[in-house]
Structure formats: C-alpha cells, structure tokens
Design a protein around this motif. Structure first.
Motif, mmCIF file in Angstrom:
data_model
loop_
_atom_site.group_PDB
_atom_site.id
_atom_site.type_symbol
_atom_site.label_atom_id
_atom_site.label_comp_id
_atom_site.label_asym_id
_atom_site.label_seq_id
_atom_site.Cartn_x
_atom_site.Cartn_y
_atom_site.Cartn_z
ATOM 1 N N ILE A 74 -46.827 10.398 -48.697
ATOM 2 C CA ILE A 74 -47.301 9.011 -48.651
ATOM 3 C C ILE A 74 -47.629 8.615 -47.212
ATOM 4 O O ILE A 74 -48.461 7.730 -46.984
ATOM 5 C CB ILE A 74 -46.287 8.030 -49.275
ATOM 6 C CG1 ILE A 74 -44.936 8.087 -48.552
ATOM 7 C CG2 ILE A 74 -46.122 8.313 -50.759
ATOM 8 C CD1 ILE A 74 -43.940 7.036 -49.038
ATOM 9 N N GLY A 75 -46.982 9.265 -46.243
ATOM 10 C CA GLY A 75 -47.349 9.011 -44.852
ATOM 11 C C GLY A 75 -48.767 9.459 -44.572
ATOM 12 O O GLY A 75 -49.542 8.752 -43.916
ATOM 13 N N ARG A 76 -49.134 10.619 -45.058
ATOM 14 C CA ARG A 76 -50.498 11.104 -44.898
ATOM 15 C C ARG A 76 -51.483 10.181 -45.602
ATOM 16 O O ARG A 76 -52.568 9.903 -45.084
ATOM 17 C CB ARG A 76 -50.603 12.526 -45.455
ATOM 18 C CG ARG A 76 -52.034 13.066 -45.596
ATOM 19 C CD ARG A 76 -52.765 13.079 -44.279
ATOM 20 N NE ARG A 76 -52.174 13.994 -43.325
ATOM 21 C CZ ARG A 76 -52.544 14.083 -42.055
ATOM 22 N NH1 ARG A 76 -53.480 13.263 -41.580
ATOM 23 N NH2 ARG A 76 -51.964 14.942 -41.241
ATOM 24 N N TRP A 77 -51.096 9.678 -46.772
ATOM 25 C CA TRP A 77 -51.968 8.759 -47.511
ATOM 26 C C TRP A 77 -52.232 7.497 -46.688
ATOM 27 O O TRP A 77 -53.375 7.031 -46.590
ATOM 28 C CB TRP A 77 -51.317 8.401 -48.847
ATOM 29 C CG TRP A 77 -52.116 7.496 -49.721
ATOM 30 C CD1 TRP A 77 -53.099 7.833 -50.596
ATOM 31 C CD2 TRP A 77 -51.988 6.056 -49.816
ATOM 32 N NE1 TRP A 77 -53.597 6.719 -51.234
ATOM 33 C CE2 TRP A 77 -52.932 5.614 -50.763
ATOM 34 C CE3 TRP A 77 -51.175 5.113 -49.196
ATOM 35 C CZ2 TRP A 77 -53.078 4.258 -51.101
ATOM 36 C CZ3 TRP A 77 -51.309 3.770 -49.529
ATOM 37 C CH2 TRP A 77 -52.261 3.359 -50.466
ATOM 38 N N LEU A 78 -51.175 6.949 -46.073
ATOM 39 C CA LEU A 78 -51.334 5.741 -45.271
ATOM 40 C C LEU A 78 -52.228 5.992 -44.053
ATOM 41 O O LEU A 78 -53.058 5.147 -43.701
ATOM 42 C CB LEU A 78 -49.965 5.235 -44.821
ATOM 43 C CG LEU A 78 -49.104 4.595 -45.909
ATOM 44 C CD1 LEU A 78 -47.676 4.413 -45.426
ATOM 45 C CD2 LEU A 78 -49.694 3.268 -46.369
#
Length: 414
Positions: A267-271
C-alpha cells in the motif's frame, strides 16, 4: 517471518514499497519454479538433497536444492568468541523439541538437555564447538552476502463487540476456504499450496480483500473480534500474528490462520504511485497520517493489497509467537530463513549490523521461522520481539549480512 507459512516483514519505508519480508506472514504462495542443481563444489555438499531424495530421521521430505553450503572453520565466524552464546541456549533447547526427532540431531539434543537450562557461557560455547561444525551459506551466484530484514509481534486495540470505537472486523478462517496441497497431486510441488473456493464443481480464486470487505455478512460467523484502527489491523495481518488489548485491559493473542491466496501488494507503493506521498514519507506513521487525513479513501488504499490474512485465537503464553518450526520464537535470537537453503531448527551464526547503522550485530541465532519474501541463501528476517520498540527496530532494519549454519560434527548437511 510465523506459522509454517509465516510472515512478510514489517512495513516501514523500504518494505512498504517492495513487500520485502515476513513473519508468521506469508501472504502468497506462488508455484515454485524448478530449481536447477549446480555442479558440486569441492568440500561443499549440497543441502538439501534434490527433490525426491528420501528424508532422513523421520523429517519431512526436503525441498529442492537452493545452493550448496561450504565447509568453514570457527575462525571464519567474526566475533564468535565475543557473543554471549549462553543467551541463545534457551532458544537452542526450543529448537531441540522439534529437530531431535531427526536422527542427525538426536544425540546432540540429548547431550544439550543433559547440560540443563543454564550451563553458563563457557560450557555452552564448549558444547557448540565440540558438537557442531560451521558451514558457510552461499547465494545462488556463489556470493556470500545477502539481505537481513526484521520483524516483530505488534499490539493493537480491539473489542469482542462491534461499536463506533471498534468497527473493523478481525476474521477467523472461513469454512469455504480451500487449501490444496499441490504435493498431493504433483510430488515435485511438495510444500506448495493453492487457495480457492468451490463454485459448482470448479475451484476458483478466493475472495480478494475488497470482496471480503464488501461481503462482511458472509464472514460474520467467523469474526473473532473488532479492531479500533484499520491500518493497525492491516499491519497486524502483514506480520501474521500479534496481540490485541481489549477495553478491560486484558490481552489476547492472535496467530496466523490462513490466507486468501492472492499476492501481496504494497500500500506504500500504491500511495507513492498515486502521487499521494513521496518515497521517503511512505513509513508506517506516514500511512497512518494519510489515512486520518483521507478517511473516505481508506478502504480504497487497503484494497490496493488483494491479499487477506485470517487469524485464529490462541492461548496466551509467556513466550513469543509460534514460528514455522512449530515452537515459540525468542526475541533477538530467532531468525526466519529460506528452508531450501537453511534447515529449520538449526543454529545459524549471523554477521550483520544494527538497524540503519554500521555497528556490528554478530550473534548465534536459531532458524525457527520462514516468510513468503524470505527467499534465497543468505536471506534472513531477524525477530526483534514484541511491541512498539521492537517494531521500530524491525522497521529500520535492511542490512547486509553473512550466515553460517552450525551442523552436527562429522555429518554432511542434508
């Protein structure tokens, strides 16, 4: 890095963006590609034997060869004499509960038990040097250095009852989740599992995280409790096990139950990809801050990771969470490894550095866990223990390291 299917590492800056490791934490089990067997290296026996080779001492059949180990000397282990190995002795006895069923370990473990629970530093070191021999762990390309990350056991707040303060369900393993062991059909795929559900006479992929959230009523009968914070619950799922503090102050323990079989996505990469934050902001605290500022998009962010972990409640105990070896982990002395390269239960001398620091961290560890992102020869996940302080250390850890397996003397590692 916990249960036999254990753990992704803690989601801090780098891990959040690359799904780097794991505690009782595995969130996906891709089919294992065939591993070619390299030509033997002089004085370096292959470990474990190729797929299909018979297991010894009643142990489970070994997985395909990852890479040979290389015979070494005690003098090769940096700072071996400086490590207070007696601190690893309790963890070694814990490993013996499992590995003493194997013929190669039985006499070693019997002798260890005879020394008692606190033999002292001199006796413990003398025992290891007399009974075991070091074998250097190599990567597939023959190199000696690899990646060492960290993981921990988190604490979140929750309740047995749903309320405005505790709205996020923590689900147990649903009845319709199928786990198919591919080794039952294809022996070469021993240890590989497929998860799904039955629709008519067909097995189809199990529900994604988004589908689980949309169909909450389907899982209501298996809800164990309700969490206060969705992001904290997400991190608990990534670690694969943890503790929950109830409103009355009591604490219960959750262990990995099963997974929906979908691959983990950061989810960090998504953000970062969405332009919501910069790379250096994608820490646990950065994600929490974003979630608080964007409550309407919270579920959208969580759904970016289709993987979903189901839990089971286990009895509270004074030890650490149970790892892939089936035994409780020991803070600062348990290590998650790739069992194709390092045998579960074996002592491993680790030479690395402290989290985000050049300060040496060299100590005797026990290979007691695995993780879905712990793949390769020199690849480890260091168990830092329980709570926020352990989480901070785990989150900062992404160090280079070397490893040596300690194996019963005069025996060839298999």
């Amino acid at each position: 890095m916990f249960p036999a299917f254990s753990r992704l590492s803690v989601l801090f800056p780098v891990f959040l963006l690359a799904a780097c490791a794991g505690s009782p934490r595995p969130v996906s089990e891709p089919a294992r590609a065939p591993v070619s067997t390299p030509a033997p290296v002089p004085s370096a026996p292959t470990f474990p034997p190729p797929a299909g080779a018979p297991a010894t001492g009643g142990a489970p059949a070994p997985q395909a060869l990852a890479r040979p180990l290389q015979a070494a000397d005690w003098s090769d282990l940096p700072s071996w004499a400086a490590d207070p190995v007696e601190e690893a002795w309790p963890a070694f006895l814990v490993s013996c509960r499992a590995v003493s069923r194997q013929a190669v370990w039985r006499p070693v473990c019997d002798a260890a038990r005879a020394l008692g629970e606190n033999p002292g530093g001199t006796a413990a070191r003398r025992f290891f040097e007399a009974r075991l021999s070091p074998w250097r762990v190599l990567n597939a390309d023959g190199t000696r250095e690899g990646l060492v990350t960290g993981y921990y056991e988190p604490l979140i707040k929750g309740s047995r009852s749903r309320s405005k303060a505790y709205p996020w369900p923590v689900h147990g393993v649903p009845d319709d989740l199928l786990t198919i062991d591919m080794g039952d059909v294809f022996p070469d795929l021993k240890g590989q599992r497929v998860r799904g559900r039955l629709v008519g006479n067909r097995v189809v992929p199990y529900y994604t995280r988004a589908e689980v959230a949309r169909q909450a009523e389907r899982f209501a009968g298996k809800t164990l409790l309700y969490a206060e914070d969705a992001v904290e619950l997400f991190f608990l799922q990534v670690q694969g096990s943890g503790r929950v503090q109830l409103p009355d102050g009591s604490v219960l323990r959750l262990a990995y139950g099963d997974a929906n079989g979908h691959p983990y996505q950061s989810i960090g990469r998504w953000l970062v990809d969405k332009g919501e934050m910069k790379l250096e902001q994608a820490s646990m605290e950065g994600i929490k801050n974003w979630a608080r500022a964007n409550p309407g998009r919270l579920q959208e962010m969580l759904n970016a990771n289709p993987s979903y972990i189901f839990f089971r409640e286990v009895a509270q105990s004074g030890g650490g969470p149970v790892g892939a070896l089936g035994q409780p982990l020991t803070e600062g002395r348990s290590l998650a490894v790739d069992p194709r390269s390092i045998p579960l239960g074996a002592p491993v001398f680790l030479a690395t550095t402290q989290p985000n620091s050049p300060q040496p961290l060299r100590r005797l560890m026990l290979a007691q866990d695995t993780g879905s992102a712990i793949k390769g020869g020199v690849r480890g996940d260091f168990f830092w223990g329980f709570g926020a302080d352990a989480g901070a250390l785990a989150g900062r850890m992404r160090q280079k390291g070397e490893m040596w397996v300690l194996w019963p003397r005069d025996q060839v590692p298999r």
